[in-house]
Design a protein around this motif. Structure first.
Motif, PDB file in Angstrom:
ATOM      1  N   LEU A 107       0.827  -1.205   0.000  1.00 21.10           N
ATOM      2  CA  LEU A 107       0.000   0.000   0.000  1.00 21.10           C
ATOM      3  C   LEU A 107       0.863   1.257   0.000  1.00 21.10           C
ATOM      4  CD1 LEU A 107      -2.894  -0.989   2.437  1.00 21.10           C
ATOM      5  CD2 LEU A 107      -3.055  -0.659  -0.041  1.00 21.10           C
ATOM      6  N   SER A 108       1.935   1.249   0.786  1.00 19.96           N
ATOM      7  CA  SER A 108       2.801   2.434   0.806  1.00 19.96           C
ATOM      8  C   SER A 108       3.369   2.715  -0.586  1.00 19.96           C
ATOM      9  CB  SER A 108       3.956   2.249   1.797  1.00 19.96           C
ATOM     10  OG  SER A 108       3.452   2.221   3.116  1.00 19.96           O
ATOM     11  N   GLY A 109       3.817   1.669  -1.251  1.00 16.13           N
ATOM     12  CA  GLY A 109       4.363   1.854  -2.599  1.00 16.13           C
ATOM     13  C   GLY A 109       3.297   2.282  -3.589  1.00 16.13           C
ATOM     14  N   LEU A 110       2.123   1.697  -3.459  1.00 13.43           N
ATOM     15  CA  LEU A 110       1.011   2.056  -4.351  1.00 13.43           C
ATOM     16  C   LEU A 110       0.640   3.521  -4.180  1.00 13.43           C
ATOM     17  CD1 LEU A 110      -1.348   1.005  -6.252  1.00 13.43           C
ATOM     18  CD2 LEU A 110      -2.689   0.748  -4.159  1.00 13.43           C
ATOM     19  N   GLU A 111       0.439   3.902  -2.939  1.00 12.63           N
ATOM     20  CA  GLU A 111       0.002   5.275  -2.671  1.00 12.63           C
ATOM     21  C   GLU A 111       1.052   6.293  -3.106  1.00 12.63           C
ATOM     22  OE1 GLU A 111      -2.582   3.390   0.965  1.00 12.63           O
ATOM     23  OE2 GLU A 111      -0.748   4.494   1.423  1.00 12.63           O
ATOM     24  N   ALA A 112       2.321   5.984  -2.830  1.00 14.09           N
ATOM     25  CA  ALA A 112       3.385   6.917  -3.224  1.00 14.09           C
ATOM     26  C   ALA A 112       3.446   7.060  -4.740  1.00 14.09           C
ATOM     27  CB  ALA A 112       4.732   6.440  -2.692  1.00 14.09           C
ATOM     28  N   SER A 113       2.986   6.031  -5.448  1.00 15.74           N
ATOM     29  CA  SER A 113       3.038   6.083  -6.909  1.00 15.74           C
ATOM     30  C   SER A 113       1.823   6.776  -7.509  1.00 15.74           C
ATOM     31  CB  SER A 113       3.157   4.667  -7.482  1.00 15.74           C
ATOM     32  OG  SER A 113       4.346   4.048  -7.036  1.00 15.74           O
ATOM     33  N   LEU A 114       0.677   6.667  -6.860  1.00 14.54           N
ATOM     34  CA  LEU A 114      -0.543   7.231  -7.459  1.00 14.54           C
ATOM     35  C   LEU A 114      -0.816   8.666  -7.024  1.00 14.54           C
ATOM     36  CD1 LEU A 114      -3.049   4.220  -7.215  1.00 14.54           C
ATOM     37  CD2 LEU A 114      -1.589   4.869  -9.143  1.00 14.54           C
ATOM     38  N   ARG A 115      -0.252   9.087  -5.900  1.00 12.26           N
ATOM     39  CA  ARG A 115      -0.628  10.405  -5.380  1.00 12.26           C
ATOM     40  C   ARG A 115      -0.063  11.567  -6.184  1.00 12.26           C
ATOM     41  NH1 ARG A 115       0.122   9.241   1.149  1.00 12.26           N
ATOM     42  NH2 ARG A 115      -1.732   7.902   1.369  1.00 12.26           N
ATOM     43  N   PHE A 116       1.015  11.328  -6.922  1.00 13.09           N
ATOM     44  CA  PHE A 116       1.721  12.456  -7.542  1.00 13.09           C
ATOM     45  C   PHE A 116       1.786  12.366  -9.054  1.00 13.09           C
ATOM     46  CE2 PHE A 116       3.502  11.729  -3.315  1.00 13.09           C
ATOM     47  CZ  PHE A 116       3.186  12.935  -2.726  1.00 13.09           C
ATOM     48  N   GLY A 117       0.631  12.427  -9.705  1.00 13.47           N
ATOM     49  CA  GLY A 117       0.662  12.523 -11.151  1.00 13.47           C
ATOM     50  C   GLY A 117       1.248  13.864 -11.557  1.00 13.47           C
ATOM     51  N   GLY A 147       9.876  10.797  -3.398  1.00 17.73           N
ATOM     52  CA  GLY A 147       9.585   9.671  -4.274  1.00 17.73           C
ATOM     53  C   GLY A 147      10.834   8.861  -4.543  1.00 17.73           C
ATOM     54  N   LEU A 154       3.933  -4.510  -6.147  1.00 20.93           N
ATOM     55  CA  LEU A 154       3.354  -3.534  -7.066  1.00 20.93           C
ATOM     56  C   LEU A 154       3.314  -4.091  -8.481  1.00 20.93           C
ATOM     57  CD1 LEU A 154       5.165  -0.203  -6.049  1.00 20.93           C
ATOM     58  CD2 LEU A 154       3.037  -1.170  -5.164  1.00 20.93           C
ATOM     59  N   ASP A 159      -0.192   8.981 -15.187  1.00 22.44           N
ATOM     60  CA  ASP A 159       0.521   9.984 -15.986  1.00 22.44           C
ATOM     61  C   ASP A 159       0.267   9.884 -17.482  1.00 22.44           C
ATOM     62  OD1 ASP A 159       2.147  11.927 -14.532  1.00 22.44           O
ATOM     63  OD2 ASP A 159       3.039  10.191 -13.585  1.00 22.44           O
ATOM     64  N   ARG A 174      11.139   6.324  -9.433  1.00 23.22           N
ATOM     65  CA  ARG A 174      10.178   6.195  -8.345  1.00 23.22           C
ATOM     66  C   ARG A 174       9.581   4.784  -8.238  1.00 23.22           C
ATOM     67  NH1 ARG A 174       6.444   9.820  -5.825  1.00 23.22           N
ATOM     68  NH2 ARG A 174       7.472  11.579  -6.803  1.00 23.22           N
ATOM     69  N   TRP A 193      10.449   1.748  -5.395  1.00 23.48           N
ATOM     70  CA  TRP A 193       9.453   1.232  -4.445  1.00 23.48           C
ATOM     71  C   TRP A 193       9.289  -0.271  -4.596  1.00 23.48           C
ATOM     72  CZ3 TRP A 193       8.122   3.482  -0.230  1.00 23.48           C
ATOM     73  CH2 TRP A 193       8.081   4.880  -0.146  1.00 23.48           C
ATOM     74  N   ILE A 219       9.822  -3.253  -1.880  1.00 24.76           N
ATOM     75  CA  ILE A 219       8.780  -4.235  -1.542  1.00 24.76           C
ATOM     76  C   ILE A 219       9.269  -5.652  -1.801  1.00 24.76           C
ATOM     77  CG2 ILE A 219       6.476  -5.040  -2.229  1.00 24.76           C
ATOM     78  CD1 ILE A 219       5.870  -1.954  -2.620  1.00 24.76           C
ATOM     79  N   ARG A 241       3.046   0.186   9.651  1.00 20.50           N
ATOM     80  CA  ARG A 241       3.340   0.958   8.456  1.00 20.50           C
ATOM     81  C   ARG A 241       4.736   1.541   8.556  1.00 20.50           C
ATOM     82  NH1 ARG A 241       0.493   2.985   3.911  1.00 20.50           N
ATOM     83  NH2 ARG A 241      -1.443   1.851   3.819  1.00 20.50           N
TER      84      ARG A 241
END
Lengths: 556, 556
Positions: A497-507, A518, B173, B184, B519, B523, B527, B555
């Motif tokens: 989840l941490s990796g997913l969120e870090a990847s999706l939050r910053f388009g 990142g 991921l 993106d 990025r 990640w 993982i 977390r």
């Protein structure tokens, strides 16, 4: 802050309680001198030698940077230097790192990064410029602290050098933005950066200037004089008022009782069984003052400032002390028109130095959410007030649910959300975009359409059509849908989840900050897991024992 | 490719040897149908069920994408689809992943990412547009393959869905750019992306179109017809010549003898003791042909094409089969004027489809260097020919040494380097900038000054002043300085170096590609080390065993 291994870390402090920093003032110039007490570590088991730091040292720095903005409008320049004779700073304490858990190391780096970003923001947006007087060897995190300031002056005395010795010495990366700032901020040529970061003893004298590692070197005997002169020159360019009264930040009141954490405007209920922290923010009960003078009169009880301080403290508390609460659920309660009225006041008084500081504090606090490794869900229900500044909680969340219509027996009107001017750029994310712009990929047409709806009460249908909320179940589906979503989330791997969120939050675009959180942090997290750093023969573990580290030589 | 657990992986193949893909042609439209042979895994121990893939499957895909560009100028559109009845693709084979070493997983993901990037480059720059016909469930890496194409058509049949189930199912991921491309490239709203990536069963039908996950859905009965129509429409827009003859790529000749790897223009000597691979590229011995017709006549022996193929194969070979050679040293040998003459030809014939392909192949090969987790050093000595295209090796290296002056007893003139037009944008890095521009942070003034020196022989002093090389020791210092640098490098932690290099190589802007390699991959690497994924109770390990994974819920 407490010292016990199992005790809670408290981020609240004040200058009178500092152990490690000395704050002094000379008109428009403040000096922040690092003078770390060897026996003043936050936890037992290590000595803070050579001005090395742990989280406790950085909590004081964070507090000082915060207070300088609010309590000292007259200060236009801040000099960071060392209070010790023969050392500037040796960076993060290695023994502390080597005995810390993986999670502690990662969280420590996140917080220290945020404080360095705040130093850059103070320089750029509060017009309180930071500079560094390097008056002794300046290594690792010490140099990274200098890199966060806008001007670095180094003594040319044969002993003083800047260095990033993490790779050769410890088999980890400089973890506080150093690599990114070298190439992206100071534009050090990449091959020189490579040499610098693999040279344990660092670079001193004229070469440091030539390579762009520092801005000037001066003889040790002239250091104080040149620093003072540069600081006055930089302070002279500020737009901060020379004669205004600062706003004192009194101790923040908080009660922790069982699983409940309470502040004046924010409260949090922990459900340890389900791993959920439910965070509720309350709207102001009174209308805002009329102008900046009224804001000053209210001081730290002014609702947006109280909100910023309380939410900030809660985020830091939960991150550090409640790692198993992997899911944060945001709720609000109160009148949306009150929230909107405060937003209007902040927008209309944006040129006032204090109102600017309050907005910037909210901005920094909301940015903490973006880089927090917790899943976030916003629940929009009748009685809530997700307007403007509070709507940012919905936009910061990984997803949101908004109840369509009312519940049987609930006489309150159906939930609405409301845009204000503050959603269009007052609180940029680490990628430099407003959350709304980032969500809609800077689609100007779409953003303009949303701007036309500022102040409108948007019901579930309108909010969904505007792309503001994710799902809009009605009361028949709400309970099951929300419950299942929260349960499912709690069942997934926290790391994935941490990796997913870090990847999706910053388009969209990247900035220095988003690159630090990142790219750089992700690499560091990886390295912090690798046997070459943290295994029985890892460099971080054997450092200082006299033993040699042994590496698995296979490149990954 | 060999099947043995300890055998070398060979990246050389050709359609007649494909086990897993069927390539067919219909005028300007080619179809690449995935039909994976269950028992055709590269290594023993897993079955490639449900069109799941391993490195062997992807080596064939890579070969097909390469050949379609060179051998089929008449093809303007390529349809990727499944050759099986009830499944499109289940993604990377999970059993293969769970029994692979960390290094294997990371290297596998890097290669598959490069092939997907090459698909996008073929679409954008070779004008050979890829589209996907999703004719059955399309999960994980299967959907990521579709995401790399420009148009996704999905059957609307109740069974077919797209999904990225990695997080809920495997605690890792999507490793082939899926997350980055969702937000993106396809600009899927982040909260919808969050829902999609945590929904094991994925999304089908109209919602997939509404959320932007696919471009159209059509009834199963009409899929073939619509795909064919779209493919013809897309093919009609190409600028590729309909009636040109393709250039056949014959089997690449390579000999491996002991620690020496030899091709026609490239050779590599492995020093296993020191962990060094010394790579020497030879300049062409004859002048280039006069024009594109002459290039066609030389075919695969045309020096730049031979160079691209050989260096490409060597990079893949070393990455996969020689993980302990952590330091690559680049040398060149021959006449710089010859290299420059070939560069001039490529620049002057850039509108010819084949010459364009050759430049793009060199570009892709040089980009592999940028994302390779090996330290790279270039040594510029008398007799070398670091001009233009070969100067890119110096610019791609983490640092470089250039001998100032001659060696006693060596009658050759002192080493020089030479810029050509090809250094100013022909070979962009993953961040979208030429290596020269990235090195000098797009400083337009500086770049223009360098452009004025194209074709000039730059000696060590001039090369250093121009910022092209790092150090320029004379013959007295050379041996010690280079030896110590290489020895020191070999002594550092391989992991820390990978993180350092990945952070310093890409100053400036970010692109889809640099985000994927920076990025997202960082990640994923993290993982891939976490017990929640790969520990005894990790999700990747227990998958398919009937056991439940157990997670550390803290977390990080």
């Amino acid at each position: 802050m407490t010292d016990g291994e199992r005790g809670l870390v408290d981020f609240r402090t004040e200058p009178a309680r500092y152990k490690h920093w000395k704050l002094s003032f000379d008109g428009p110039v403040a000096t922040l001198a690092m003078d770390v007490r060897e026996d003043g570590g936050l936890r037992p088991g290590y000595e803070l030698k050579l001005n090395s730091y742990d989280l406790g040292v950085d909590i004081e720095l964070y507090d000082a940077v915060q207070r300088l903005r609010f309590e000292h409008p007259e200060v236009g320049a801040v000099v960071i230097t060392s209070g010790k004779e023969r050392i500037f700073c040796a960076g993060a304490n290695i023994r502390m790192l080597s005995q810390s858990s993986h999670g502690w190391k990662v969280n420590f780096c996140k917080f220290t990064n945020e404080t360095r970003n705040a130093i850059e923001e103070a320089t750029g947006e509060s017009r309180q410029v930071y500079l560094t007087a390097v008056n002794g060897p300046c290594a690792g995190g010490g140099y990274e602290l200098a890199l966060a300031t806008d001007w670095i002056i180094m003594a040319d005395d044969g002993n003083t050098a800047v260095s990033l010795p993490e790779v050769p010495l410890l088999a980890v990366l400089p973890g506080t933005g150093g690599l990114t700032r070298l190439v992206d901020k100071r534009r050090v040529r990449r091959d020189r950066a490579d040499v610098f970061c693999t040279t344990e003893e660092g670079v001193k004298g004229q070469r440091a200037v030539e390579w762009g590692l520092v801005d000037e070197v001066v003889p040790r005997s002239r250091l104080a004089e040149v620093v003072s002169q540069r600081a006055r020159e930089l302070a002279a360019r500020t737009d901060r008022p020379a004669n205004a009264r600062g706003l004192r930040l009194p101790p923040l009141e908080r009660t922790i009782a069982g699983d409940a954490i309470r502040y004046s405007q924010v409260e949090c209920a922990l459900d340890r069984q389900r791993g959920i922290a439910e965070i509720t923010v309350t709207a102001p009960t009174a209308p805002p003052p009329n102008d900046a003078e009224g804001v000053r009169a209210q001081g730290s009880t002014f609702w947006p400032l109280a909100l910023a301080r309380e939410l900030d403290d809660l985020v830091l508390h939960l991150r550090t002390n409640e790692a198993e609460a992997g899911l944060w659920v945001f709720k609000t309660s109160g009148r949306a028109d009150r929230v909107e009225a405060y937003d209007r006041l902040i927008a209309s008084q944006q040129d006032d130095w204090l109102v600017r500081e309050i907005r910037l504090y909210l901005k920094r606090t909301l940015k903490r959410l973006d880089v927090t490794s917790r899943s976030m869900v916003a629940l929009v229900e009748p009685g809530s007030c997700f307007a403007g500044t509070l709507l940012e909680l919905v936009l910061a969340a990984d997803r949101s649910y908004m109840l369509a219509g009312a519940r049987p027996g609930d006489s309150r009107p159906p939930a609405t959300v409301r845009l204000t001017a503050m959603n269009f750029g007052a609180y940029p994310m680490p990628n430099g975009l407003a959350r709304l712009a980032s969500r809609h990929f800077s689609d100007a047409g779409r953003i303009e359409k949303l701007r036309a709806r500022v102040g409108e009460d948007l019901d579930a249908k309108a909010a969904a059509e505007s792309g503001l909320v994710t799902f809009t179940p009605d009361e028949i589906d709400w309970d099951d849908e929300v419950r299942i979503a929260l349960e499912e989330r709690a069942a997934f791997s926290p790391d994935a989840l941490s990796g997913l969120e870090a990847s999706l939050r910053f388009g969209g675009p990247e900035t220095l900050e988003s690159k630090i959180f990142g790219r750089l942090s992700a690499w560091q997290n990886w390295i912090f897991q690798r046997p070459n750093a943290v295994g029985p023969k890892g460099a971080l573990v054997v450092y200082g024992t006299g033993e040699r580290s042994e590496f698995d030589r296979r490149r990954v």
